[in-house]
Scaffold this motif. Structure first.
Motif, PDB file in Angstrom:
ATOM      1  N   THR A 249     -16.047 -26.849   6.675  1.00 60.28           N
ATOM      2  CA  THR A 249     -15.592 -25.474   6.511  1.00 60.28           C
ATOM      3  C   THR A 249     -16.474 -24.806   5.452  1.00 60.28           C
ATOM      4  O   THR A 249     -16.351 -25.110   4.266  1.00 60.28           O
ATOM      5  N   LEU A 250     -17.382 -23.953   5.908  1.00 52.81           N
ATOM      6  CA  LEU A 250     -18.302 -23.287   4.977  1.00 52.81           C
ATOM      7  C   LEU A 250     -17.487 -22.334   4.116  1.00 52.81           C
ATOM      8  O   LEU A 250     -16.872 -21.400   4.629  1.00 52.81           O
ATOM      9  N   ASP A 251     -17.504 -22.570   2.813  1.00 52.58           N
ATOM     10  CA  ASP A 251     -16.614 -21.821   1.926  1.00 52.58           C
ATOM     11  C   ASP A 251     -17.374 -20.688   1.225  1.00 52.58           C
ATOM     12  O   ASP A 251     -17.698 -20.776   0.040  1.00 52.58           O
ATOM     13  N   LEU A 252     -17.623 -19.612   1.948  1.00 56.73           N
ATOM     14  CA  LEU A 252     -18.314 -18.473   1.336  1.00 56.73           C
ATOM     15  C   LEU A 252     -17.464 -17.843   0.235  1.00 56.73           C
ATOM     16  O   LEU A 252     -17.990 -17.192  -0.665  1.00 56.73           O
ATOM     17  N   SER A 253     -16.160 -18.073   0.298  1.00 58.06           N
ATOM     18  CA  SER A 253     -15.273 -17.450  -0.688  1.00 58.06           C
ATOM     19  C   SER A 253     -15.497 -18.016  -2.080  1.00 58.06           C
ATOM     20  O   SER A 253     -14.957 -17.501  -3.055  1.00 58.06           O
ATOM     21  N   VAL A 254     -16.276 -19.079  -2.194  1.00 56.22           N
ATOM     22  CA  VAL A 254     -16.549 -19.632  -3.530  1.00 56.22           C
ATOM     23  C   VAL A 254     -17.596 -18.805  -4.275  1.00 56.22           C
ATOM     24  O   VAL A 254     -17.725 -18.907  -5.495  1.00 56.22           O
ATOM     25  N   PRO A 256     -18.043 -15.344  -4.950  1.00 55.12           N
ATOM     26  CA  PRO A 256     -17.655 -14.418  -6.025  1.00 55.12           C
ATOM     27  C   PRO A 256     -17.082 -15.100  -7.268  1.00 55.12           C
ATOM     28  O   PRO A 256     -17.520 -14.786  -8.375  1.00 55.12           O
ATOM     29  N   MET A 283     -23.377 -16.755   9.858  1.00 58.53           N
ATOM     30  CA  MET A 283     -22.940 -17.202   8.533  1.00 58.53           C
ATOM     31  C   MET A 283     -24.041 -16.983   7.491  1.00 58.53           C
ATOM     32  O   MET A 283     -23.746 -16.781   6.306  1.00 58.53           O
ATOM     33  N   ALA A 286     -23.647 -13.427   6.504  1.00 58.76           N
ATOM     34  CA  ALA A 286     -22.430 -13.290   5.693  1.00 58.76           C
ATOM     35  C   ALA A 286     -22.665 -13.802   4.271  1.00 58.76           C
ATOM     36  O   ALA A 286     -22.154 -13.236   3.307  1.00 58.76           O
ATOM     37  N   ALA A 290     -22.111 -11.704   0.943  1.00 58.61           N
ATOM     38  CA  ALA A 290     -21.110 -12.159  -0.030  1.00 58.61           C
ATOM     39  C   ALA A 290     -21.691 -12.306  -1.426  1.00 58.61           C
ATOM     40  O   ALA A 290     -20.946 -12.517  -2.379  1.00 58.61           O
TER      41      ALA A 290
END
Lengths: 338, 338, 338, 338
Positions: A249-254, A256, A283, A286, A290
Motif C-alpha cells: 500500500t503506497l502511503d503517499l499520505s506520509v 505531508p 501514482m 500523485a 503530494a
C-alpha cells in the motif's frame, strides 16, 4: 539540545562551543544556516545542563529538543536539506528522477539504460548488484561484478549511480561505486548497517520499513546522521496492510507529516509501492502533487524479460511518456524536473 | 526435490546419491528418519531432472516439492524436529521455558536470575548483550562484557544461554557464548546475517518479523537451513496491526498453520507480544494450549528498575506462579514442562 | 459519573438519588452489587456537578469516570457480569459453548444438530436465518421461515437459540425467536441497530468489527447498554491484518485487556477467526486458557455439503472430541464447561 | 452473464431479450452504450445457459463475466459512468468538488457556506443531519430539523446537497432532501441499507469501509446497483492500518486499480483520510493527479468552533486557495474543475 549561535558569531566563538561540547563527552553537530549557525548535541544518555553552554560567548540560546529524533527534525534544522551532485540536485525547488532496472543483469543493458536516461535528462541510474531476495534460491544479484559494470557505465556516460548496500562486509566497495547508497526496506532497522553508512561520505537513500511508523523511520535516519552523515534521502515504497489490490500500500499520505517533522528530502518508489506497471504513472504524478522531492522508478529495456520485478517495470517509451506528464505538472507546482 | 531412499538402503548407496547430486552442482541435505533416509536437494535455479536420481540403486522415489521453502517444509521432513541440549530438550512432547531479563545489566542480576531459574527447573536463560534499539541514543547493551558475564554464569550454574546476534562482526563471539543464537524481529530478513548463522554450530531462535507472513518467515528459516544449520526454532512475538490495546498483536493463530507447513519447533514470546506484565500469564497459557513448543519470557529481579522493557517483565514470584499454572495444563495436553 | 451508595443504604435513599438524577435530565442506571449499590449516570453532554449528589443521604461518594465508555467499564461495575438462561449460565466460573451451522438450511438439520448438542451437554444452538453476504447474488438465508424452524426446534428440544439480527425491520421477530440476539461484525457500528437492541429484553452477542479497536468495541456495547439492555456478550472473531495464513487474524490477545477494562463476558469464534477446520480446535483451547468466557463454534452434520462456510465447520465427531479436550483443561482452570 | 446486442438491434429485439431473461426468473439490466446496447443478467444462483439467448434475434454474443461483481465491472460497462445534475456533472473530463461542514449546526452557517461555495463555483454542499458517532453520548446531529435546513438552503441558493443516510427508517426523508445520498464508512456492509438505496432515485456516494478490500467495496456498490440504482459514486476516505501519522491511511493507490476494474466514478475525502487540516491540500492535489473524479472536503466558517471534526476542516480562505491550486493542475491533466 540545540545551541543557537548569534547571527554575528565568529568562527572562534563557534569553535569554542564545539570544544566545550566535546569536553563533556558529547557529540557536536554544526548546522550552518543562512543567517546563523546552530549546533546540535547528541550522545547524551540523560539530560544535558544547558547553562554550561548559554554562558559561552556568541551563544544566543539553548533549545531543548523534545522529539526522539534530533538531527532529522525540522525543529533543529528548519530549512529543507539540499544535496548537490555533479550531475543533479536533490532538494527544494527540484523534483529529481532516479530510474533503472531492478538488478544489474549485464553491461549492455545498463549502458543502454544509462544512455537512454541521459538522453532524456535523467541523471541518476538505479540498479542493484546485491539483491535482497525472500528465497535463498532466487537470483541474488551479480555482486562485485555488477558494481564494476556500474562503475564503467558511470565513467562512460557521466550518470550518477544509486545501488543497494546489504551488509557491512561490502560497504567499502558499494560506497566507492555509488553516488547514493541505498538501504533497503528490510534493513531499515539493521542498526549495524545504519551505523556503517553513518560513516560513509556518500548520501544515503533510506527506504521505509514495511511496517515502520514515521517516527521509527526518522529514528533510523537519526542513526545515520548521528554518525556524521547528514545527507539522508527518505524513500516511501509502500507499506504492508490488509489491502490486496496492489503489492504493497503506497502511503503517499506520509509525505505531508514527514515534511512537517523533518527537513530531509523524501522520495517515492511507485514501482515497488504498487507492483504493477499500469499503476506506476498515476501514482508517480500523485507523488509529485503530494509534495515529494523525487521518484525512484523501475524501468527495463525489455520488462517482460527482466530477471526480477518485470511486472512493475516500465519500458523506455512508457517512461518517456511519464517524464512528459511530470514536466507538465512540475511547472505549475513550482518545481524543476531533473 | 526430495530423493527418498528405500528403507533398507545402505550407507554406500546413500553416499553414491549424495555424490551424484554434488556432481550436478547441487547441494544435498541428508535427512535421516526413523525408517528411511530422505535427501533434500537445493541450489537449483531451474527444474532438476528427477530421472537422473531415480535410476540410482537404493532410491525409492523422487518427489517434487512445490512450496518455496523446502528444508523447512513438513513435506520434506514429516516428523517434528527435536533439538537436544545438555540441559534440556526442544521438540515433540516437551514444552520448554526460556526466561530472563531483556538485557544483561550486571553480573549479579544475571547470576541471581540463573540461580532462581535452575532452582525452579528452568534450564535456559535469555539476556541480550547487544540490544537493537530504535533510538541511537538509547542504551545499546553491554556488548562483549555482557557476553563474558553470560559465559561465567553459564559455567557457574550450568544454565543454557539464549542471546541475540545483531551483526556478522560479532558472530564468532556470540556463537561461542550462546547455546541458542537469537535473531531479532528487525533482522528476520537481514539475509547476510541469516547466511552467517546458517554456518553456525549452534541452534538459532528466529523471531518473526513485525509484518512477516508465515511464508516469508519460513523462507528466512530456509536461508539458515540452506547453509547447513537445520536447528532452527521459530518464535512468534507479536505482529504490527491497527490494534492498540497492546504493544503488538500476539498472533497465536499462526501456530496451527505453522505446525501444518513445517516441522520446526515454534516458541511464543508473550512479553514482547503484549508489552504489558498482567497480560503475559494468560497469553502464555494460551500459547501452550494452542500447540506452541515453548515460551520466551522476560523476567527481572526488580522489573520497575529494569534498564529496558520493565513494563513487560515479570518478577520472580509472578513467574513461579506462571510455571505452576503451565504445569497444571501441560499434563492434560500430553506435554512435559522443562 | 458513578454514585456509590453506602453499604447500608435503604431502598428509599436509593430511590431518592434516582429521582434527583432524573430531575437534572440525566439517566440513572442502578447497578446492584454484593455489598452496596452503585448508580451510573449517563446522558450528560458536559460535566455533571457531583456535589448535588454527594449531599444526599445514603451516598458514600461520587466517582468521575474518565473512560469514554461508562456502563461497560469495570470501573463502574467491578464484578463480572453474569447472565442466567433457563438452560445455562454465562459468566464467572463458567465456560459456555454455543455451536451450530452457519445458516438454517432446513428443519431436519437444525433438529438433528440440536439433539446432538443437547446429548453432549451443549445448551445453545447458533444458526442464521438472515445472513450478511458480501455478494447480493449469494444465498441470503431462509429469513422468517428460518426463524420458525428455530422456534420449533427450541420447543422440541429445549435448546437455547442464538441468531443474527441484521436490520431494525426484523428486530421484533428475531427478538422473539432468539435467546441471544447476535449482532454481526459488519454491523458493530450500525448505530440504529445498536439502539434498537438496547431496547430488547434478550441478551445481545456483539461481534467485534473487522478493524475495531477495543475501545470502539466497548463503545458499541455502551450504545446497547445506554438503551437499558445491560446483558451484552462480546465476541472476538478475528480482525483484518496483513496476515494471510488464515481468513482473519484471531486476536486472542484482546481478552486480557478486555477483562481488565470491562466486566462484560467475552466469547471467541475460532471458526470465523481462522476460516479453516483443522485450526479451530487448537484456537478453541487457547481461548479457554487465555480467559475467554465461552466459544461460538460452527458445526454441521455434513460440512462438505454446507450452503455456506463449510470449510470452517466441524463435523459432530470432531466437535465431540473438542468438547472432551476443553473439559480436560476447564477443570485445572477452575471453570465448568456448559 | 452479459448479452451484447448487435449495433443495429431494434427496440423490439431488445424488448424480446428482456422478456426472455425475465421468463427464466432472472433480472435484466439494460446498459445502453454509444454504439450498441448490452444487457447484464443477475439473479442467477448457478450458471446460466448462454445458448438460450444467443439464438434470439439481434443478439451479437453472450459473455460470461467472471468477477463476483457484474454491474459495477468495467467488463460489463466499458465506458466511464457519467452522472448529470442540474448544477454539475460527475464523470470523465470533470473533477467535481463537494464541500461543507461535518454536520448541520444551524441554518446561518449552512446558508453562509452555500453562498460562499456557489460564489467560487462549487455546486455541491455536504453536511450531515444524522451523524454516526462512536459514543452514544456525543452529538448525534440535528436530525429532521437539519434536513429541513438543507432543503431551504438548496431552494435559496440552488446548491446541490450531499447528506448521509444512516438507517432505513429515515430513507424517505433523506432521499427527498439529498441530491446525493451518502452511505458512511461504517455502513458499507449494512446490506439492508444498501438494498434500500438501491431503490432510491438519487445517486449514492458509497464510502469505503475502514478495512474493506477493493473487491468488497465494489460488491457493496453491486448491492446498490442490483436494486436498479446504477448511479453510484465511490469515495475513498482512508483505511485502518498500523500507521499513526494521520487519523487514517488515505489509500490513493486504490484509484488506478479501481478505474481498471470498474466504470464507476471515484472520489476522495482527504479530510477524514488525514484528519489534520494542513495535510488536506497536498493530498487533494495528489488525488486529482492520481486520477480521482472529485473530492469531498470538510470546510467550516470557523473550524475551531466546529461541533465535530474541526481539526480536519479548512476555513474558507484555505479552501479558496486549494481551489486555485486544483484549477492549475486540472488543465494540464485534461480535466475541468466544477
Amino acid at each position: 539540545m540545540l545551541v543557537v549561535m548569534q547571527s554575528g558569531a565568529s568562527k572562534d566563538q563557534i569553535e569554542h562551543v564545539l570544544k566545550a561540547i566535546a569536553a563533556q563527552g558529547l557529540t557536536a553537530h554544526p548546522l550552518p544556516g543562512a543567517t546563523r549557525t546552530a549546533i546540535g548535541i547528541t550522545g547524551n544518555t540523560g539530560a544535558v545542563d544547558s547553562r554550561s553552554f548559554e554562558v559561552l560567548e556568541g551563544v544566543k540560546e539553548c533549545i531543548r529538543v523534545t522529539k526522539p529524533f534530533k538531527l532529522a527534525s525540522r525543529e533543529m534544522h528548519p530549512t529543507d536539506t539540499k544535496i548537490e551532485f555533479p550531475q543533479t540536485t536533490v532538494g527544494p525547488g527540484h523534483f529529481t528522477m532516479i530510474a533503472g532496472p531492478c538488478s544489474v543483469e549485464n553491461e549492455a543493458m545498463i549502458q543502454q539504460t544509462a544512455e537512454f536516461l541521459m538522453g532524456i535528462g535523467v541523471k541518476m541510474l538505479r540498479a542493484g548488484a546485491f539483491k535482497p531476495r525472500t528465497s535463498p534460491y532466487s537470483f541474488q544479484g551479480m555482486g562485485k561484478e555488477g558494481l564494476e559494470i556500474l562503475k564503467r557505465v558511470r565513467k562512460n556516460t557521466g550518470i550518477g549511480i544509486v545501488t543497494e548496500l546489504m551488509d557491512t562486509e561490502n560497504a567499502d566497495i558499494v560506497e566507492e561505486a555509488a553516488d547514493i547508497i541505498q538501504i533497503g526496506t528490510r534493513n531499515m532497522q539493521n542498526f549495524a548497517l545504519l551505523k556503517r553508512v553513518g560513516l560513509a561520505r556518500k548520501p544515503v537513500l533510506l527506504k521505509r520499513g514495511m511496517s515502520a511508523t514515521l517516527e521509527e523511520w526518522l529514528m533510523s535516519a537519526e542513526y545515520v546522521m548521528a554518525g556524521g552523515n547528514y545527507q539522508v534521502i527518505l524513500c516511501e515504497r509502500g507499506v504492508r496492510t490488509f489491502s490486496d489490490h496492489s503489492r504493497n500500500t503506497l502511503d503517499l499520505s506520509v509525505i505531508p507529516p514527514c515534511k512537517s517533522l523533518s527537513h530531509l528530502p523524501i522520495f517515492v518508489d511507485p514501482s515497488h509501492g504498487t507492483g504493477k506497471r499500469p499503476y506506476v504513472p498515476p501514482m508517480a504524478l500523485a507523488a509529485l502533487a503530494a509534495g515529494a522531492d523525487g521518484l525512484l522508478i523501475e524501468i527495463h529495456p525489455d520488462p517482460d524479460k527482466a530477471m526480477s520485478d518485470g511486472a512493475q517495470s516500465l519500458n523506455f517509451a512508457a517512461f518517456s511518456k511519464l517524464i512528459d506528464s511530470l514536466k507538465m505538472l512540475a511547472g505549475p507546482l513550482g518545481r524543476t524536473l531533473n
